[in-house]
Design an enzyme around this catalytic site. Sequence first.
Site: not given
Ligand code: PEP
Ligand code: MG
Length: 535
Positions: A188, A424, A448, A495
Site C-alpha cells: 500500500h 453502472e 460498480d 468514468c
Molecule cells: C463507478 O462506479 O465506476 C463510478 C465512477 O462511481 P463510484 O466509483 O463513485 O461509485
Molecule cells: Mg459507482
Amino acid sequence: MITLTGTAASNGVALGRLLFQEKQLRALSPRAQGSAGEELARFHSACLDADSELEALCRAALERACKEEADIFKVQRILLADPDFLEPVKRAIQEDGWDAAYSVQQAAAQLADMIRNTPSDYMQARAADMQDAADRLIALLTGSRPVGSLPDGPSVIAARELTPSETVNLMHLGILGFATQLGSSLSHAAILARTLGLPAVTEIHSDLSLYHGRRVLLDGYRGLLFIDPDPKTEEDIMREERKRTAHIHALSHLPCQTRDGSRITLLANISTPRDTDGALSFGAEGIGLMRTEGLFWERCPGEEEQFAACRAVIERMGGRPVTFRSLDLGADKSTGWLQLPAERNPALGMRGLRLLLRRRELLMPQLRAVLRASAFGPARLMAPMVTSVKEMEAFRQAVRQAMEELSHAGLPFDSALPVGAMIETPASALIAGELAKVSDFFNVGTNDLTQYTLAVDRQSETLPELIDVAHPAVLRLIGMAAQGAERAGIPLCICGEAAADPQLCETFLGLGVRSLSVAPQAIPSLKEKIRTLTL
Ligand code: PEP
Ligand code: MG
C-alpha cells in the site's frame, strides 16, 4: 558512487539527502498494568479510538479523491475487527494475564507472519497493513505516538519497510521520494506513492541505514538508488527527467487525437472545487464526473453551501463543461450522519438514486443547487445507480420540480441542462436503448458495473483477482451501452477507474467510446497512449 537495485514502484526522480527512518522498536512488557478486566476494557476502548482515527483518515483521503488511499485504511479497520486478531488478544489478556499492548503486539506479529506465508502476493502485501493497524493500537494503549522527524532540506526517505500510515505522514512532511528494503510494488505504501505522484523504489535488499545523511538520487522508473551519484549519472538522469516533464507539459497542450485524426475527449474526475487545479494543469477538457459526495462526508451541507461549491467548480473550469453527479451515498460510501437502516447487503440496497428518490430532503436542495450553478457556465447533471426507466423518469420529474421552484423564486438556471444516467448496473446497460430515450447522456461507471456484473465486491480483500473490467461480460455490457447511446444520438463517456488504464483504452475506443474521464494525474499518459492508436 554506489548503485543499489530494487523494484520500480512509482515513477519519478528524486535528488536529496537520504533520511533513514529508524523504526521505534518498543520493548513492551507482558506484565499487566491492571486486572484482566481493566486490561480488556483498555483494549476495547483503544480499538474504538483506532477505528475512529482510521475512519477519519479514510474520509480525508476520499475528500482528496484518493480512493486507493482510503481503501488502505478501510482494510485496516477490517483487520482490527477480525476475530483472528481479536480472539488471541483477548485470550492472552484473560488467560495469560498479559498487558493489553503486549498482547496486541504478539497477536499482530503472529497474524502478520501467517499472512506473509500465504501464496498470494496480494495477501503478503497486507502483512504491513496488519502491522500498521497494530502499531496504531499500541500507540493508543501506551500513550506513545509515532514520531516522524521533519526533514531538513530536500530528502529521500529510506526505511526497512513503510506502513501506509507512515507513508501518508511522510508525504505531509514534504519528502521527495522513498526507498525501502522490503515491501513490493503491490504494497500500500507503493500504491499511495503512485496516487500521490511520489517516486518510490522498494525491495532494495541492502542495509539502507548505512547511507543515512548521504546524497542520493532515486530513479523510480528503473528501480535504482544511487548513493553519492557521480556528476555524469546525475546529469544524465536529471536531463531525461526534464525531458519527460517537458513532454508531459507539452502533451497537456496537444489535442487528444488518434493517429488517424479522431478526437477523443479527456475529462477529469474530481470531488471538491480545489481538485479543479489538478484537472486544469494536466489538460482536462472538462469535468466528466464531479462526485458530489466529496461535499457530504462530514455533514449534510445546505443548498447555499452546495450552490457555492458547484458554482466555484464551474467558474474555475472557465467555460469547460462540468458534469455533476447527484449524491451517491450508501453501501461503500456511507457516512455517520446519514443513519441508513442496517441491511444484510447494503450494496444491493438503499444507495444512489434509490436513496435520493426516497429522501427528498437530500435530493431537492442538491438539484436546486446544481441548477442555480448552471447559470454560471456549461453544466450537466446525472443520476447514480440507475436500474430502470421508471427511476430515471422519477429523477427527471424531480429536476422539473426543482426548475419550477427556482422559476417561482425568480432565480436563474439553465433550463436546457442535460440530465444523464450513470450506466453502472447490468440492468441499465441491458436496457440502454430504452434508457437513452429518457437520458441526455450516459456515463459508464466501470467500478460498480464490474462489481454487479461479476458478483464480486469492488473492495473485495478475499477475491481481488476476480475484479476484472476486461471480463467479456463487462466489456459486452459497455458495448451495449455504447450502441444504445449511438443509436439514440446521445454522448457516452467512461468514468470508472478503468478509463485510466492505457491497456484498455484501445478496447474502449473499439467499442465506440470517444470520451474518457479519469483522475487528473492519469490524463497525460492516457493522452500519450491515444496519440499512438488508430481507429
Ligand atoms: C463507478 O462506479 O465506476 C463510478 C465512477 O462511481 P463510484 O466509483 O463513485 O461509485
Ligand atoms: Mg459507482
